[in-house]
Design an enzyme around this catalytic site. Sequence first.
Site: not given
Ligand code: PEP
Length: 257
Positions: A10-12, A172, A239-240, A97, A178, A218
């Site tokens: 997920n590039w957000k 999640e 995400g990140g 999300h 994040g 994360s």
């Molecule tokens: C997400 O955006 O779904 C996510 C899990 O982000 P991150 O991996 O940055 O915690």
Amino acid sequence: MSRRLLIAGNWKMNLDSRGATALARAVKHEIVQRKLDRDVMLAPPYPYLDTVARALEGTPILLAGQDLSRHESGAFTGEVSAGMLIDLGCHGTLVGHSERREHGGDTDDTVRAKLERAIRSGLSAVLCVGESESVRETGAAASMAFVEGQLAAALAGLTEEECAKALTIAYEPVWAIGTGKTASTSDAAAMHAHLRASVANLYSEALASRLRILYGGSVNAANAADILGASEIDGVLVGGASLKIESFGTIYRAGAA
Ligand code: PEP
């Protein structure tokens, strides 16, 4: 039942057109070279869906939206419909999300409507559920009840056949997104088992045993192998760490033979 792993990025609201193209090409290179027995999904920002779709052409990498409108079409300024996502080559979309729930005002009812819209329009959907820090502080049982409530509310209008065809769940925990904090693999696996039992209660054992449940929060190059090693965990939503090919590539390969 063994379920094929799904590694989703997920590039957000990150990258620009050039960066999105470069990252998509790098992911393509990695997947085409390694050809592991796992699915990969990328959810770029809406404006880059087209450019990423072109970069991924001819690969099995699944393209996804990060969200969609609950409406089919019309006077909904700023929204993007399921039909538009399909038109741009999307296979699926994220729904519910926590950042859409928190910043976009999505309620359980909105999430249900978006999920129905996505699946009935022909998209696959990754339904995100997870408890906040304040719920988590009240204990494991309360967290499970909360997440089970989100799940039941989201699935209220869907048939078993629709879920079997197009649904993936992502657990999640909001406090892990994040933040660099992750649920322990055993806590995540316990939540996944609870979600699977909830699906069995709502529908059937047969559906529960085939449904993929991802973990997100994360996930990074260092912890992915441990998380993916748990039999209850059928993949990750990242995400990140999906924004750099070094970390996303390592996660894609994590734990593979
Ligand atoms: C997400 O955006 O779904 C996510 C899990 O982000 P991150 O991996 O940055 O915690």
